[in-house]
Design a protein around this motif. Structure first.
Motif, PDB file in Angstrom:
ATOM      1  N   ILE A 324       0.853  -1.194   0.000  1.00 18.61           N
ATOM      2  CA  ILE A 324       0.000   0.000   0.000  1.00 18.61           C
ATOM      3  C   ILE A 324       0.886   1.240   0.000  1.00 18.61           C
ATOM      4  O   ILE A 324       1.716   1.417   0.899  1.00 18.61           O
ATOM      5  CB  ILE A 324      -0.920   0.017   1.238  1.00 18.61           C
ATOM      6  CG1 ILE A 324      -1.792  -1.243   1.258  1.00 18.61           C
ATOM      7  CG2 ILE A 324      -1.787   1.272   1.250  1.00 18.61           C
ATOM      8  CD1 ILE A 324      -2.584  -1.412   2.535  1.00 18.61           C
ATOM      9  N   MET A 433      -6.571  -3.360   5.895  1.00 18.93           N
ATOM     10  CA  MET A 433      -5.342  -3.221   5.134  1.00 18.93           C
ATOM     11  C   MET A 433      -4.733  -4.591   4.805  1.00 18.93           C
ATOM     12  O   MET A 433      -4.197  -4.801   3.716  1.00 18.93           O
ATOM     13  CB  MET A 433      -4.324  -2.376   5.926  1.00 18.93           C
ATOM     14  CG  MET A 433      -4.741  -0.923   6.144  1.00 18.93           C
ATOM     15  SD  MET A 433      -5.080  -0.003   4.620  1.00 18.93           S
ATOM     16  CE  MET A 433      -6.901   0.042   4.656  1.00 18.93           C
ATOM     17  N   LEU A 436      -6.589  -5.893   1.935  1.00 19.03           N
ATOM     18  CA  LEU A 436      -6.203  -5.247   0.673  1.00 19.03           C
ATOM     19  C   LEU A 436      -4.889  -5.817   0.146  1.00 19.03           C
ATOM     20  O   LEU A 436      -4.729  -6.037  -1.058  1.00 19.03           O
ATOM     21  CB  LEU A 436      -6.058  -3.739   0.887  1.00 19.03           C
ATOM     22  CG  LEU A 436      -7.332  -2.935   1.138  1.00 19.03           C
ATOM     23  CD1 LEU A 436      -6.998  -1.469   1.372  1.00 19.03           C
ATOM     24  CD2 LEU A 436      -8.296  -3.070  -0.042  1.00 19.03           C
ATOM     25  N   ARG A 437      -3.939  -6.049   1.027  1.00 23.49           N
ATOM     26  CA  ARG A 437      -2.644  -6.582   0.594  1.00 23.49           C
ATOM     27  C   ARG A 437      -2.784  -7.969  -0.009  1.00 23.49           C
ATOM     28  O   ARG A 437      -2.010  -8.351  -0.891  1.00 23.49           O
ATOM     29  CB  ARG A 437      -1.677  -6.607   1.779  1.00 23.49           C
ATOM     30  CG  ARG A 437      -1.263  -5.237   2.295  1.00 23.49           C
ATOM     31  CD  ARG A 437      -0.216  -5.352   3.397  1.00 23.49           C
ATOM     32  NE  ARG A 437       0.133  -4.042   3.968  1.00 23.49           N
ATOM     33  CZ  ARG A 437      -0.413  -3.537   5.046  1.00 23.49           C
ATOM     34  NH1 ARG A 437      -1.347  -4.250   5.715  1.00 23.49           N
ATOM     35  NH2 ARG A 437      -0.050  -2.349   5.493  1.00 23.49           N
ATOM     36  N   VAL A 443      -1.678  -0.988  -4.062  1.00 23.92           N
ATOM     37  CA  VAL A 443      -2.803  -0.138  -3.657  1.00 23.92           C
ATOM     38  C   VAL A 443      -2.291   1.301  -3.616  1.00 23.92           C
ATOM     39  O   VAL A 443      -1.377   1.627  -2.852  1.00 23.92           O
ATOM     40  CB  VAL A 443      -3.358  -0.548  -2.281  1.00 23.92           C
ATOM     41  CG1 VAL A 443      -4.492   0.392  -1.879  1.00 23.92           C
ATOM     42  CG2 VAL A 443      -3.851  -2.002  -2.314  1.00 23.92           C
ATOM     43  N   VAL A 445      -3.121   5.021  -2.688  1.00 28.54           N
ATOM     44  CA  VAL A 445      -4.031   5.826  -1.862  1.00 28.54           C
ATOM     45  C   VAL A 445      -3.741   7.304  -2.102  1.00 28.54           C
ATOM     46  O   VAL A 445      -2.625   7.784  -1.833  1.00 28.54           O
ATOM     47  CB  VAL A 445      -3.869   5.493  -0.361  1.00 28.54           C
ATOM     48  CG1 VAL A 445      -4.858   6.333   0.464  1.00 28.54           C
ATOM     49  CG2 VAL A 445      -4.082   4.004  -0.117  1.00 28.54           C
ATOM     50  N   ALA A 463      -0.145   2.690   5.704  1.00 29.45           N
ATOM     51  CA  ALA A 463       0.523   2.387   4.443  1.00 29.45           C
ATOM     52  C   ALA A 463       1.884   1.728   4.676  1.00 29.45           C
ATOM     53  O   ALA A 463       2.432   1.755   5.785  1.00 29.45           O
ATOM     54  CB  ALA A 463       0.689   3.681   3.635  1.00 29.45           C
TER      55      ALA A 463
END
Length: 502
Positions: A324, A433, A436-437, A443, A445, A463
């Protein structure tokens, strides 16, 4: 992220050209303001009629009245300066006001008239400005006449001062000669004759000297050898005067702006070169993006990103391959959204699984530029009220050449009124998070500005890496503040992107 100590090497002092370029708007505005001020002054304060007279003075070097009969060398320049000063004295102006009448005082004439000696000549000039041409003529004539009258009085007084001791001596010798007291008692006829002849000779010499003084007095008169009578000085007209004053105002405004621009540039130094930003921010340069000020606000997702974005993506990929990444502008910057979106598009075209998140709940600039409607998004994901699938919108590129199987996942900031700074600290945030990973390679942002929103620092804690976006020419103080603020973000410092507005 942990930084070393802030750099102490000073930024070079700005040159005049650099200061002019930086504050060019100030120069334009102040020059324009000076021009308008000059034109306005010409309009509200029209030129007053002026009359001028010139007096060529008698050379004083052959006149002994002024130095009590002695053979003294007179400095002509000093004499002219003294006579010009006398012409503007209170006594002359008072006499001129009496001649002028019409309720004009000596102080009025002092403000309206000026007297100056003309260089390399025996001339003084009297100039007067009044509301009307005939008044200016009368004022100049009055000053000249008063100067001549009082000069005659001065000459007469000097002549009397020179003659008075001569007359007293003559009268004394004549009285002694008439009474016989001048001749010693018992003197012989020879002695008596010699004394009488000596006394008579002295009386004759004194009479001759007094006659010379009277002759000089008469010849010198008012001290004016030639009078060029007062005449109205022709004016160039309102248009020419307005043009001149406009040019003068523009020049004054320009030079004042130039001095102010240089002073401000010196007091508020900027980082113009990327090497200076590297030193101040403590990050490497990932790319320099050229952005036109009239760039369209919408982004064509089907168009191939420009080469400058491909270079940026290449540099970014060299330092960050998975996770991220928070893209955070130091302050709201034109072109920052384009840099983020196009970097994500390059990654999509390379076959990576990419998610673009609009992390700015107050602005939603990313969503506005790619056409994403405000709906459930990051705020609901962080709070646990929405799943990843429901918070994500998928944009398919269909069968476009080179993108036959590409998709672009995007996520908005969430419903209006969401507090992303607070939600980023909840237990659900870290779980989101991790999710998402596991679903995406990269990712992106898009964060709100670092120095104007607490959400930027909060999102930075979630992040894996941070990319800073700033505009070329940002002040060194702002960059230093950004460096200090980034010290509260534990993510890795990946680098910075410099936006060059053209």
């Amino acid at each position: 992220m942990v930084f070393s100590a802030e750099p102490t090497s000073p930024i070079e002092s700005p040159g005049l050209l650099a200061a002019t370029s930086r504050f060019r708007s100030l120069l334009v505005l102040m020059t324009l303001a000076g021009t308008i001020a000059g034109l306005s002054f010409a309009l509200i304060a029209p030129e007053r009629p002026s009359a001028s007279a010139r007096l060529t003075l008698t050379d004083p070097r052959g006149t002994t009245i002024f130095h009590d009969g002695g053979a003294v060398q007179v400095d002509v320049a000093r004499y002219l300066s003294d006579r010009a000063e006398f012409a503007s004295s209170a006594s002359v102006l008072s006499r001129a006001a009496e001649r002028f009448g019409k309720e004009v005082s000596a102080e009025d004439l002092r403000r309206a008239c000026s007297v100056a000696d003309v260089s390399e000549s025996n001339t003084i000039a009297v100039s007067c400005e009044m509301d009307k041409a005939d008044q200016a003529l009368e004022a100049a004539d009055s000053v000249v006449a008063a100067f001549q009258e009082l000069t005659v009085s001065q000459v007469n007084e000097k002549a009397e001062e020179a003659i008075e001791p001569l007359r007293a001596e003559r009268d004394e010798i004549a009285g002694e000669l008439a009474s016989g007291t001048l001749i010693p008692s018992g003197a012989s006829s020879i002695v008596e004759t010699a004394v009488v002849q000596s006394a008579t000779g002295r009386i004759t010499a004194l009479d001759q000297r007094m006659t010379e003084i009277r002759t000089t007095q008469a010849l010198f008169g008012d001290g004016v050898e030639y009078l060029d009578e007062a005449r109205v000085v022709p004016t160039a007209g309102w248009l020419v005067r307005a043009l001149k004053l406009g040019i003068v105002g523009a020049g004054l405004g320009f030079f004042a702006a130039l001095a102010l621009a240089w002073f401000r540039a010196d007091r508020q130094p900027i980082a113009q070169r990327s090497a200076e930003v590297v030193e101040l921010l403590g990050m490497p340069l990932l790319g320099q993006i050229e952005v036109y000020r009239d760039t369209p606000t919408s982004i064509d997702l089907l168009a191939k990103p420009e080469a400058q974005f491909e270079l940026l993506s290449s540099s970014f990929g060299a330092v960050f391959s998975r996770g991220i990444a928070l893209f955070v502008p130091v302050v709201p910057t034109v072109g920052s959204v384009g840099a983020i979106v196009n970097s994500a598009l390059v990654a999509v075209r390379s076959g990576r699984r990419v998610l673009l998140i609009d992390g700015d709940a107050s602005d939603s600039a990313v969503g506005d530029q790619i056409g994403l409607q405000r709906n459930v998004g990051l705020a609901e994901l962080l709070s646990g009220k929405a799943s990843l699938e429901s918070a994500t919108a998928r944009m398919s590129f269909g069968q476009t050449a080179g993108l036959s199987a590409a998709v672009f996942d995007v996520m908005g900031p969430g419903l209006a009124g969401s507090d992303l700074a607070a939600l980023a600290s909840t237990p659900h945030a870290e779980e989101a998070m991790i999710n998402l990973r596991s679903h995406y390679d990269l990712v992106f942002v898009a964060s709100p500005a670092l120095l104007s929103s607490g959400a930027a620092t909060a999102l930075g804690r979630l992040a894996d890496g941070v990319v800073v976006i700033l505009e070329q020419g940002m002040s060194t103080a702002t960059i230093a503040n950004a460096r200090r603020q980034l010290g509260f973000v534990p993510a890795d410092a990946l680098g910075f992107v410099m936006i060059d507005l053209v």
